[in-house]
Design a protein around this motif. Sequence first.
Motif, PDB file in Angstrom:
ATOM      1  N   ARG A   1       9.468   0.065 -16.696  1.00 33.71           N
ATOM      2  CA  ARG A   1       8.680  -0.093 -15.470  1.00 33.71           C
ATOM      3  C   ARG A   1       8.587  -1.583 -15.157  1.00 33.71           C
ATOM      4  N   TRP A   2       9.548  -2.049 -14.370  1.00 36.43           N
ATOM      5  CA  TRP A   2       9.727  -3.488 -14.185  1.00 36.43           C
ATOM      6  C   TRP A   2       8.595  -4.158 -13.425  1.00 36.43           C
ATOM      7  N   THR A   3       7.811  -3.404 -12.675  1.00 40.38           N
ATOM      8  CA  THR A   3       6.716  -4.017 -11.920  1.00 40.38           C
ATOM      9  C   THR A   3       5.516  -4.353 -12.804  1.00 40.38           C
ATOM     10  N   GLU A   4       5.503  -3.880 -14.035  1.00 45.40           N
ATOM     11  CA  GLU A   4       4.420  -4.211 -14.950  1.00 45.40           C
ATOM     12  C   GLU A   4       4.592  -5.650 -15.457  1.00 45.40           C
ATOM     13  N   PRO A   5       3.510  -6.272 -15.966  1.00 49.56           N
ATOM     14  CA  PRO A   5       3.634  -7.629 -16.527  1.00 49.56           C
ATOM     15  C   PRO A   5       4.626  -7.658 -17.686  1.00 49.56           C
ATOM     16  N   ALA A   6       5.156  -8.831 -17.971  1.00 46.68           N
ATOM     17  CA  ALA A   6       6.194  -8.982 -18.992  1.00 46.68           C
ATOM     18  C   ALA A   6       5.785  -8.403 -20.335  1.00 46.68           C
ATOM     19  N   GLU A   7       4.562  -8.689 -20.778  1.00 44.53           N
ATOM     20  CA  GLU A   7       4.146  -8.200 -22.088  1.00 44.53           C
ATOM     21  C   GLU A   7       4.080  -6.677 -22.125  1.00 44.53           C
ATOM     22  N   SER A   8       3.705  -6.061 -21.016  1.00 40.22           N
ATOM     23  CA  SER A   8       3.691  -4.596 -20.954  1.00 40.22           C
ATOM     24  C   SER A   8       5.098  -4.027 -20.982  1.00 40.22           C
ATOM     25  N   VAL A   9       6.022  -4.691 -20.286  1.00 37.72           N
ATOM     26  CA  VAL A   9       7.423  -4.259 -20.301  1.00 37.72           C
ATOM     27  C   VAL A   9       7.988  -4.371 -21.709  1.00 37.72           C
ATOM     28  N   LEU A  10       7.735  -5.513 -22.366  1.00 35.26           N
ATOM     29  CA  LEU A  10       8.207  -5.707 -23.736  1.00 35.26           C
ATOM     30  C   LEU A  10       7.598  -4.677 -24.675  1.00 35.26           C
TER      31      LEU A  10
END
Length: 307
Positions: free
Chosen positions: A210-219
């Motif tokens: 889910r690319w629209t989430e913040p980077a840490e959430s994506v990671l």
Amino acid sequence: MRLVFAGTPEPAVPALRRLAASGHDIAAVVTRRDAPLGRKRVLTPSPVAAAADELGFHAIRADRLDTEVTERITALRPDLGVIVAYGGLVREPLLSTPVYGWINLHFSLLPRWRGAAPVQHALIAGDAETGASVFQLVPDLDAGAVFAEQSRAIAPDETAGELLTALAESGAELLLQVVDDIAAGTARSRPQAGEPTYAPKLGDADGAVRWTEPAESVLGRIRGVTPEPGAHTIVEGARLKVLAVGRADAGAPTLEPGRLALHGKSVIAGTGSRPIVLETVQPAGKGPMRAADWWRGLRSTAPVAGS
């Protein structure tokens, strides 16, 4: 004590091996039936079944702990049932069949992350800490009193597979400690305290980045679904598995969520905050490869589906 052990996947194997090396008697090992694996769908024993065979234990293969299995276990007259990720529910009358009931090694700090995928959900949620708990099995899901627990920090780049492997090894020692305490009559348990959270089994849709989430959430999501069910996204209409990722350096350009670009020698992807680095990917029909090698063959900056 006379034990019955129930488990199925690889994370249950260290516990079985540790109990086998102890002075306790394992009367039987219960595991799920052989399952078709691979492209050729070859019937394959579960990791616990394979370990039981190697150790010389009788294995009861069953996908449900039904009346027949209950009768077979009852005939063994066990003192204690031990379960680690079996993949099925223990109901009455089997729940009360062993003298001391059943205990469960669970890979979270209960009552946080009750359910089938505690390690995966801990990473997806961005938890800084997790652990293992040994508790008394009761009819309600993972709700029994806790005999012992251990905690550990979650490393910044740890995947669910790596974390689960570590917890399986340390949890095996914790489990044996509780079994020894029950045998000695010194075991003490405490009710779970706090608001429970739940960790249902993950499916393929949970692995969609889910690319629209913040980077840490994506990671966190990518790490949490690695290796199963696996992270994936769509690039130019084709599915791309995302096997390993990292944090981009401070000089990386800002990109729209889901857009890919080459930054130095690294492929970066935009998120809802700063970009991340794609390190290893697997295009459809091919093997794993360095993201930079895949990118050179693609030569595109197309947005990723889901952006």
